[in-house]
Design a protein around this motif. Structure first.
Motif, PDB file in Angstrom:
ATOM      1  N   TYR A 250       2.331  -0.702   9.216  1.00 17.34           N
ATOM      2  CA  TYR A 250       3.304  -1.731   8.835  1.00 17.34           C
ATOM      3  C   TYR A 250       4.106  -2.185  10.049  1.00 17.34           C
ATOM      4  O   TYR A 250       4.032  -1.591  11.128  1.00 17.34           O
ATOM      5  CB  TYR A 250       4.236  -1.213   7.734  1.00 17.34           C
ATOM      6  CG  TYR A 250       5.004   0.046   8.091  1.00 17.34           C
ATOM      7  CD1 TYR A 250       4.455   1.303   7.874  1.00 17.34           C
ATOM      8  CD2 TYR A 250       6.284  -0.020   8.658  1.00 17.34           C
ATOM      9  CE1 TYR A 250       5.145   2.463   8.200  1.00 17.34           C
ATOM     10  CE2 TYR A 250       6.982   1.134   8.985  1.00 17.34           C
ATOM     11  CZ  TYR A 250       6.404   2.371   8.757  1.00 17.34           C
ATOM     12  OH  TYR A 250       7.083   3.505   9.089  1.00 17.34           O
ATOM     13  N   ILE A 252       8.157  -3.693  11.116  1.00 23.71           N
ATOM     14  CA  ILE A 252       9.533  -3.971  10.681  1.00 23.71           C
ATOM     15  C   ILE A 252      10.076  -5.012  11.660  1.00 23.71           C
ATOM     16  O   ILE A 252      10.429  -4.692  12.788  1.00 23.71           O
ATOM     17  CB  ILE A 252      10.425  -2.709  10.698  1.00 23.71           C
ATOM     18  CG1 ILE A 252       9.694  -1.519  10.042  1.00 23.71           C
ATOM     19  CG2 ILE A 252      11.758  -2.985   9.998  1.00 23.71           C
ATOM     20  CD1 ILE A 252      10.441  -0.192  10.180  1.00 23.71           C
ATOM     21  N   TYR A 257      10.313  -5.284   6.322  1.00 22.98           N
ATOM     22  CA  TYR A 257       9.071  -4.504   6.331  1.00 22.98           C
ATOM     23  C   TYR A 257       7.896  -5.374   5.897  1.00 22.98           C
ATOM     24  O   TYR A 257       7.992  -6.095   4.898  1.00 22.98           O
ATOM     25  CB  TYR A 257       9.189  -3.319   5.373  1.00 22.98           C
ATOM     26  CG  TYR A 257       9.977  -2.148   5.907  1.00 22.98           C
ATOM     27  CD1 TYR A 257      11.353  -2.232   6.121  1.00 22.98           C
ATOM     28  CD2 TYR A 257       9.336  -0.941   6.198  1.00 22.98           C
ATOM     29  CE1 TYR A 257      12.068  -1.149   6.603  1.00 22.98           C
ATOM     30  CE2 TYR A 257      10.052   0.158   6.685  1.00 22.98           C
ATOM     31  CZ  TYR A 257      11.412   0.043   6.882  1.00 22.98           C
ATOM     32  OH  TYR A 257      12.110   1.122   7.357  1.00 22.98           O
ATOM     33  N   LYS A 304      10.100  -1.150   0.105  1.00 19.50           N
ATOM     34  CA  LYS A 304      10.741  -1.871   1.211  1.00 19.50           C
ATOM     35  C   LYS A 304       9.945  -3.091   1.654  1.00 19.50           C
ATOM     36  O   LYS A 304      10.466  -3.986   2.300  1.00 19.50           O
ATOM     37  CB  LYS A 304      10.897  -0.939   2.421  1.00 19.50           C
ATOM     38  CG  LYS A 304      11.899   0.177   2.196  1.00 19.50           C
ATOM     39  CD  LYS A 304      12.044   0.983   3.480  1.00 19.50           C
ATOM     40  CE  LYS A 304      12.834   2.248   3.232  1.00 19.50           C
ATOM     41  NZ  LYS A 304      12.459   3.315   4.144  1.00 19.50           N
TER      42      LYS A 304
END
Ligand SMILES: Cc1ncc(C[n+]2csc(CCOP(=O)(O)OP(=O)(O)O)c2C)c(N)n1
Ligand code: SF4
Ligand SMILES: [Mg+2]
Lengths: 306, 391
Positions: A250, A252, A257, A304
């Motif tokens: 992932y 951020i 996110y 998130k």
């Protein structure tokens, strides 16, 4: 999509800036990750390297595998040295004392150098917002010194300082969440990556390099020697880490996110763990405990994701 | 012509860093160094010094950031004291071994425990073997002058070594003194720009800090040692030219009424000033005593020490640090080692004093000299004595 898959590899920097001839073990995922990252870092970069496997395998006097300017000093100060490199270059260029322009700075370090002994220096550098990209090559233990545990070693893994025994399951603490710690510094870019997803890794390095401010990428690096895995399974094991949800990929970006690789249905953790000697001793109950935890953590992450 | 101004020595040190137009300052506050870095931060904040001030999170990182900025060719300064110098310890070796000309003022301070913010030389002695050029100063003027010299010496392409200027905490850092601050043009004339030969630069990639297998480690260390020893010529040349330009003269071992003296006292740092007053008193009373001041600590001035001690019967060394369980004061041990092979050498007596900021008065120095003479005549069953210690 087909066309795209053919096109993307063509964009990759053909030049090797981390050249062969180094002494990493066969099937080393960390060396592969460094090689891929170096392609993306390009040539207008200065690399600051912590003590650890990558430094030791690639820089024995009088040899070097580094084709870009590279400096190693000690184990725990990489982010601080990189801060100095950045600050130095910035002032030299503002005073017109250097001909180089827009030089990027990359700090590279193992999980021990990052999440344990070098955490303070890293936190300082991120907090001061130096313009640098920090790459943590996480092979989940102190490999250079002989497979000792770090705070990034997963629960249940047997290492030489968290050995499995009659009274121990091996590592008894859960892996420290370094990307979250980095993100807590409110830096513009944090990501996870794995060399089993090479284009994703290279794209993230490029993104981190061009972020306005500090960037942090946490790269899972399979270590056949330390994980007791077959050297020809490195790529597969990296994919399984992602497909089981143990190491989700992932980004951020400015606090948001984004999932990089969607996994429609997570595979059981045993698909990943059964290939590794470091987990061989674990009971079904412990594996179940790990499965629960992975599910929970994955669900928390999904909440998130925007 | 330089003006003489009344200023706190710490501020004068910071102003000197401004005069040499340092590029990077990376520092962490610790008493009694704080006024130096606070003033530097202020100079940068006000735009009076065009530098990058890195407010690092520890001394370990302060010195580490210095490695980075020095490696890209930036003129780099830091300052610390006591505990801070100790926290830098492992990084100090890297600076000298990688030939990075970082310049540092150390506001000498005792080491914990017990905690003491006051001055002594425990911190200096703990970093003795880190491979840095090390210079002691006696007053604020010397702190300024030798800081200028430090930049010129350290960055000299024949040297390329980091330099520490040792300045006694509080006794020097916090006093207000009349100091000749050199003019900008004089400084530019005396300290050429830093031109590091092989900086980290994408136009010419180098690998710095590769590791050494056993076949090459000893050779790299020897090369470093040859270079550190050879730096003495450059240091002497620098001090000579400094004398020519500024009419203030420095040498590795300075003497005060020592030429004909039968009894010599050796001190370093700020104690030398008080000790010289004791020498005056004793000479007025007809005693044949003199003073040696050790200015250059590394590289150690063997020849100068031998020369200076040649005609004396007694040499009393006053250390400001201990070597627990060892032979006496660390400086005294080195003096003894330097003199041991000499055919004619004085008796050497070791005193330790001024620990943790304890003052020694003029009378105190007279007492040390008299006691030293007595010990040299009658002998002693102790390796050394801590002056004035209560048992
Ligand atoms: C201050 C200090 N403590 C310990 C060491 C020994 N040491 C060198 S590398 C290393 C482990 C490196 O682990 P990691 O950062 O995870 O990198 P890896 O080798 O696994 O890639 C250790 C403990 C050292 N060099 N310096
Ligand atoms: S120990 Fe592991 S990380 Fe280190 S070189 Fe070998 S495979 Fe790579
Ligand atoms: Mg590791």
């Amino acid at each position: 999509m087909e066309k795209y898959a053919v096109y993307v590899p063509r964009l990759v920097n053909k030049r090797e800036n981390f050249v062969p001839g180094h002494r990493a073990c066969i099937g080393c995922g960390e060396a592969l990750a460094v090689r891929l990252a170096c392609k993306s870092l390009g040539e207008n970069v200065i690399i600051v390297n912590a003590t650890g496997c990558m430094e030791i395998v690639a820089s024995q006097i009088p040899y070097t595998s580094w084709r870009v300017p590279w400096i190693h000093t000690i184990f725990e100060n990489t982010a601080a040295v990189a801060s100095g490199v950045e600050a130095g270059l910035k002032i030299l260029s503002s005073k017109g004392k250097t001909t180089s322009k827009n030089v990027k700075i990359a700090a590279i370090a193992g999980d021990g150098a990052t999440s344990d002994i070098g955490l303070q220096a890293l936190s300082g550098a991120l907090e001061r917002r130096h313009n640098l990209l920090y790459l943590c090559f996480d092979n989940e233990a102190y490999m250079n010194t002989g497979i000792q545990r770090s705070s990034s070693t997963p629960f249940g893994a047997s290492t030489t300082t968290s050995p499995a025994g009659k009274k121990s399951i091996g590592q008894v603490s859960w892996k420290k969440n370094m990307p979250a710690i980095a993100a807590a510094h409110n830096i513009p870019y944090v990501a996870t990556a794995c060399p089993s997803y090479p284009f994703d890794l290279m794209a993230k390095v490029a993104k981190g390099l061009n972020a306005e401010g500090p960037a942090y990428i946490h790269i899972l690096s399979i270590c056949p020697t330390g994980w007791r895995t077959a050297p020809d399974l490195t790529i597969k094991i990296g994919r399984l880490a992602v497909e089981t949800g143990i190491f989700p990929l992932y980004e951020i970006e400015n606090g948001e996110y984004k999932l990089s690789v969607k996994i429609p249905e997570l595979r059981p953790v045993t698909d990943y763990m059964n290939l590794q000697g470091r987990f061989r001793h674990l009971s079904d109950a412990t594996i179940e405990e790990i499965q629960q935890r992975v599910n929970e953590e994955y669900a928390k992450l999904m909440e998130k994701i925007v | 012509m330089a003006k003489r101004v009344g200023t706190e020595v710490s501020l004068a040190v910071a102003d000197t860093v401004k005069l040499v137009n340092a590029d990077v300052i990376s520092a962490y506050p610790i008493t009694p160094q704080t006024h130096i870095v606070e003033h530097l931060a202020e100079l940068v904040a006000n735009g009076e010094l065009d530098a990058n001030f890195i407010p690092v999170e520890s001394e370990h990182s302060a010195m580490s950031a210095c490695l980075g900025s020095s490696a890209v060719g930036a003129r780099t300064f830091t300052a610390t004291a006591g505990q801070g110098l100790e926290l830098m310890h492992e990084v100090l070796y890297v600076a000298s071994s990688m030939r990075l000309p970082i310049i540092m003022t150390v506001a000498n301070r005792a080491l914990s425990a017990p905690l003491s913010v006051w001055g002594d030389h425990s911190d200096v002695m703990a970093v003795r073997d880190t491979g840095w050029i090390q210079i002691f100063v006696e007053n604020g003027q010397e702190a300024v002058d030798n800081l200028l010299c430090a930049f010129r010496i350290g960055e000299d392409p024949r040297v390329l070594l980091p330099v520490m200027v040792h300045l006694d905490g509080f006794y020097l850092t916090h006093v207000i003194e009349p100091i000749f601050m050199p003019e900008q043009s004089e400084v530019e004339n005396f300290v050429p720009p830093n031109q590091y030969p092989l900086p980290l630069d994408p136009n010419n990639p180098v690998s710095m800090g590769c590791f050494a297998p056993p076949v090459i480690y000893a050779e790299t260390k020897w090369a470093q040692e040859v270079n550190l020893r050879a730096s003495k010529d450059v240091i002497l040349e620098c001090w000579n030219e400094f004398g020519d330009q500024f009419q203030r003269h420095y040498s590795p071992v300075e003497s005060y009424h020592s030429e004909d003296a039968r009894v010599l006292l050796l001190t370093m740092g700020s104690f030398s000033e008080t000790a010289s007053l004791a020498i005056d008193n004793m000479r007025n009373a007809g005693k044949n005593v003199g003073l040696l001041k050790l200015r250059l600590w590394r590289p150690f001035p063997f020849d100068e020490i031998r020369q200076a001690a040649r005609n004396a019967d007694v040499l009393i060394v006053l250390d400001r640090a201990m070597s627990p369980g060892g032979p006496g004061g660390p400086v005294c041990s080195e003096i003894k080692a330097a003199l041991y092979q000499e055919e004619k050498r004085p008796k050497v007596v070791s005193f330790i004093g001024g620990l943790g900021g304890r003052d020694i008065t003029i009378e105190g120095f007279e007492e040390i000299i008299n006691k030293g003479i007595e010990i040299s005549e009658k002998g002693s069953n102790q390796e050394y004595e801590i002056f004035g210690v209560r048992e």
